[in-house]
Design a protein around this motif. Structure first.
Motif, PDB file in Angstrom:
ATOM      1  N   VAL A 110     -64.538 -39.828 -38.394  1.00  0.00           N
ATOM      2  CA  VAL A 110     -63.449 -40.274 -39.257  1.00  0.00           C
ATOM      3  C   VAL A 110     -64.023 -40.351 -40.675  1.00  0.00           C
ATOM      4  N   SER A 111     -63.261 -39.918 -41.673  1.00  0.00           N
ATOM      5  CA  SER A 111     -63.806 -39.884 -43.042  1.00  0.00           C
ATOM      6  C   SER A 111     -63.955 -41.277 -43.645  1.00  0.00           C
ATOM      7  N   ASP A 143     -58.586 -44.152 -42.914  1.00  0.00           N
ATOM      8  CA  ASP A 143     -57.958 -43.454 -41.794  1.00  0.00           C
ATOM      9  C   ASP A 143     -57.930 -44.292 -40.515  1.00  0.00           C
ATOM     10  N   PHE A 158     -50.136 -48.663 -37.227  1.00  0.00           N
ATOM     11  CA  PHE A 158     -50.652 -47.725 -36.225  1.00  0.00           C
ATOM     12  C   PHE A 158     -49.813 -46.452 -36.261  1.00  0.00           C
ATOM     13  N   GLY A 159     -50.454 -45.331 -36.387  1.00  0.00           N
ATOM     14  CA  GLY A 159     -49.746 -44.066 -36.501  1.00  0.00           C
ATOM     15  C   GLY A 159     -50.047 -43.491 -37.875  1.00  0.00           C
ATOM     16  N   LYS A 160     -49.844 -44.333 -38.895  1.00  0.00           N
ATOM     17  CA  LYS A 160     -50.277 -43.961 -40.248  1.00  0.00           C
ATOM     18  C   LYS A 160     -51.801 -43.901 -40.266  1.00  0.00           C
ATOM     19  N   VAL A 161     -52.426 -44.881 -39.627  1.00  0.00           N
ATOM     20  CA  VAL A 161     -53.883 -44.890 -39.421  1.00  0.00           C
ATOM     21  C   VAL A 161     -54.158 -45.197 -37.948  1.00  0.00           C
ATOM     22  N   GLY A 162     -55.383 -44.970 -37.529  1.00  0.00           N
ATOM     23  CA  GLY A 162     -55.783 -45.397 -36.195  1.00  0.00           C
ATOM     24  C   GLY A 162     -56.158 -46.866 -36.217  1.00  0.00           C
ATOM     25  N   VAL A 216     -65.109 -41.297 -34.081  1.00  0.00           N
ATOM     26  CA  VAL A 216     -65.202 -39.837 -34.063  1.00  0.00           C
ATOM     27  C   VAL A 216     -63.956 -39.282 -33.387  1.00  0.00           C
ATOM     28  N   LYS A 217     -63.695 -38.010 -33.593  1.00  0.00           N
ATOM     29  CA  LYS A 217     -62.591 -37.373 -32.893  1.00  0.00           C
ATOM     30  C   LYS A 217     -62.982 -35.948 -32.542  1.00  0.00           C
TER      31      LYS A 217
END
Lengths: 433, 433
Positions: A124-125, A207, A225-229, A388-389
């Motif tokens: 994640v950035s 993010d 939630f949805g806009k960010v994790g 991470v993703k």
């Protein structure tokens, strides 16, 4: 006195089910207030955050003072004692070493047709970490949230921590520094969550947002939630200790109380196959409750939600524990490894009498952010994986497309998705020309 | 016509930001209705589910017919053509092989003090999969959700699929059978989600619910989150294609349309460094839109949300793609591997002209449940990891406790958690006696 249950009693199953489903927390419904705060921060940015901070934290800020300066951080951190600094440094080092082993591996393989398949992990950035203010402002939580993010490779890690009346916790700032946090903002509540999620003039958006908080913070995290994790929404926490006759009742009593002292809605459960052990632990708890600093909280928790369950054997203990799916599970038995093998749902297991749960809270290495309220049935504690993703990879060749393309076309047609089918067919036709 | 953007235009950045933030979906606010339905199912169980199914699906059920019988499944599955069966079998086999590589490994290691640390993975015990009914009842989605669960080792996997007017999709049932699904219920909507989360007389509860659905299903999943785990709430999906002058414009047009035909709010974006390629792709899209079966949907999506972005070079293309964080990313360029290395946020990457996105939807092996609406910045597609959870392990020795226990005690005291400190101190004292 806590609840006493015996698996041989006629109504045991009903009583145990009641214990499991006891509602230990009534969250106030703050959803509407929180929706208003988020809207305010989205539309007015810094100005809204500053106003709300003045209102809730009695602290006047400007866009320039929303963030702690390096000088302020240095001055506060200098107040930390050498012993505390050494302890935090050791904790940070051990947590980092444990979490470094969690970094997942990329994979890429080739099939006979030359097709390549696999996946790749990327960090994640930017992540934001909520740290509660006041009494529950725990430096250990800063380490537990921030270190996995940095190990994952998060480039920009911001902390928000309210400082009511301007009072900051030097240990929190030191923990942030040790963990490599990049930005620290002295704001809290739903307004801090909104600022992290949507950004303001002075606070760039992130993010992903993690970290514990009160009902306002939890409601705000649910909303963004949805806009960010987000990480899990933590409920009241619990410990379950399985003990046999060889355990030390005084140690177990302290372990149960170290959960109970967190919160009146915390739950401490002892499961044992020894009536003598049950009695001795209960007596030891009573004794410590006479002197413990936080005896009001711990006593209320033990009184309202504590439980002692007498079982016929340890297999039964494991089965009951799996129904609880406890956040923390201590196995104070002669052969903890054998018993651990029978555990299917638990956030963290502490094996043997030399492993008090408090070791896991601070310094063992594993994360102390763990699934509460029976959610270990379906979720895990915080880890590098939360920051991470995975991106899946597929690279076909003409031979691969000839081998599997027709089946994809068939399925696309049966799902009435014509363009899907045509996108495969056009390539197959080119190969057959 | 879609939006045309050029990175060399003065207002490019504002236009691109507007493209990113365009709201493509207005979810109706069904939260209150859904709350009522969930409450009804929790309190009245089967009776509520049966009444709601009669109302919404025009289907009269009894507790005995809520679930498809084996005979019914066999009769329906027998209707599937040989070609469709073979295609589904090949897809199932490939999806299973890909996901089998995702099973995470347990770890346990020993420190110098003899302390052991590590973690262990266990499957979720029971999972439920929502499958939409009617037109969007996709057998491929059944495979994509069910196979990772079974690979993870989920013991009990249930499907809910509404069958309006009693009409079931034989391919969905075959897909369920191939994936090893254990129970199939002919119910849908918020009532099905509630039944899975809380259980009824005839439907045992599960621990995790995944799968796509309409606004009612999404709202229900949000509401039961916490009681059970859920997967992501999917938004409208998107494809981004990066193409250079060597790409085949007709193939790219079909790939863009295979996203657009899903949904009027789907988004298809082309980024290219070649004006000629941009023109050729747009022309090919227009041509296919004349004849495509779903041209009304695909045309609306392309018209309202389609975009073509002209860039100076592929580095710029990668940077813009990372801002989009697309669900699907196709790299139709001469050296897709080099370009892929520059991608930091994407759900799935399809490398090279021989890899249409449709291959990933059906048969490539990777999962087609992917993060939508820019959430690839912080989340991953569905995988085996969604059906397992980690239990951390810690086992101290006397030597380990002597080494790190004092630091834990120091931190406990500084956080004013006395019992935490005492639980460590009692053991240290025993060692020092």
């Amino acid at each position: 006195m806590p609840v006493f249950l015996n698996t041989q009693a006629a109504d045991f199953d009903a009583d145990f089910t009641a214990l499991l489903s006891a509602k230990r927390e009534d969250s106030p419904d703050v959803d509407e207030v929180v929706a208003g705060i988020i809207h305010d921060v989205r539309t007015r940015g810094d100005a809204a955050v500053i106003e709300l901070t003045a209102k809730f934290d009695r602290l006047e800020l400007t866009p320039d003072t929303l963030r702690f300066s390096e000088g302020e951080i240095a001055a506060l951190v200098a107040q930390v004692s050498d012993a505390e600094r050494a302890a935090l440094e050791l904790a940070a080092e051990r947590i980092r070493a444990y979490h470094a082993k969690q970094l997942p591996e990329d994979m890429l393989w080739e099939e006979e047709t030359g097709a390549q398949l696999g996946w790749r992990w990327t960090p994640v950035s930017a992540a934001g970490l909520y740290v509660p203010g006041g009494l529950a402002s725990y430096p250990s939580s800063v380490l537990m949230n921030a270190i996995p993010a940095k190990v994952a490779g998060v480039e920009r890690l911001a902390i928000v921590v309210p400082t009511p009346d301007g009072v900051a916790n030097p240990l929190v700032l030191l923990a942030a520094q040790l963990a490599g946090v990049d930005e620290i903002y002295r704001i809290g509540g739903a307004q801090a969550v909104a600022a992290l999620a949507y950004g303001t003039e002075s606070i760039p958006p992130v993010d992903k947002i993690t970290g514990p908080g009160n009902a306002f913070v939890a409601a705000a995290k649910r909303r963004v939630f949805g806009k960010v994790g987000i990480d899990m929404i933590a409920g009241p926490s619990e410990i379950l200790v399985i003990a046999d006759q060889h355990a030390n009742p005084d140690w177990i009593a302290l372990d149960l109380l170290s959960q109970a002292e967190h919160d009146e809605s915390a739950q401490s459960i002892l499961i044992t196959d020894s009536q003598a052990m049950a009695d001795a632990v209960v007596a030891a708890v009573e004794k410590h409750l006479e002197t413990l600093e936080r005896r009001a909280i711990a006593g209320a928790s033990w009184q309202d939600y504590g439980a002692v369950v007498l079982v016929e054997d340890l297999d039964q203990a494991a089965a009951l524990s799996n129904r609880v799916a406890p956040e923390h599970l201590e196995l104070c038995v002669e052969d903890p490894d054998a018993l651990a093998a029978k555990i299917t749902h638990a956030g963290a297991i502490f094996l043997g009498g030399w492993t008090p749960e408090a070791i896991g809270d601070y310094i063992g290495g594993p994360n102390h952010v763990l699934p509460t309220a029976r959610s270990a049935r379906f979720s895990s504690g915080l880890s590098v994986m939360d920051f991470v993703k995975r991106t899946t990879l597929a690279k076909m060749t003409p031979a691969a497309l000839q081998a599997i393309g027709p089946a994809a076309e068939t399925l696309a047609i049966s799902e009435s998705l014509e363009a899907h089918g045509l996108s495969v067919r056009a390539r197959l036709d080119a190969l057959n020309e």
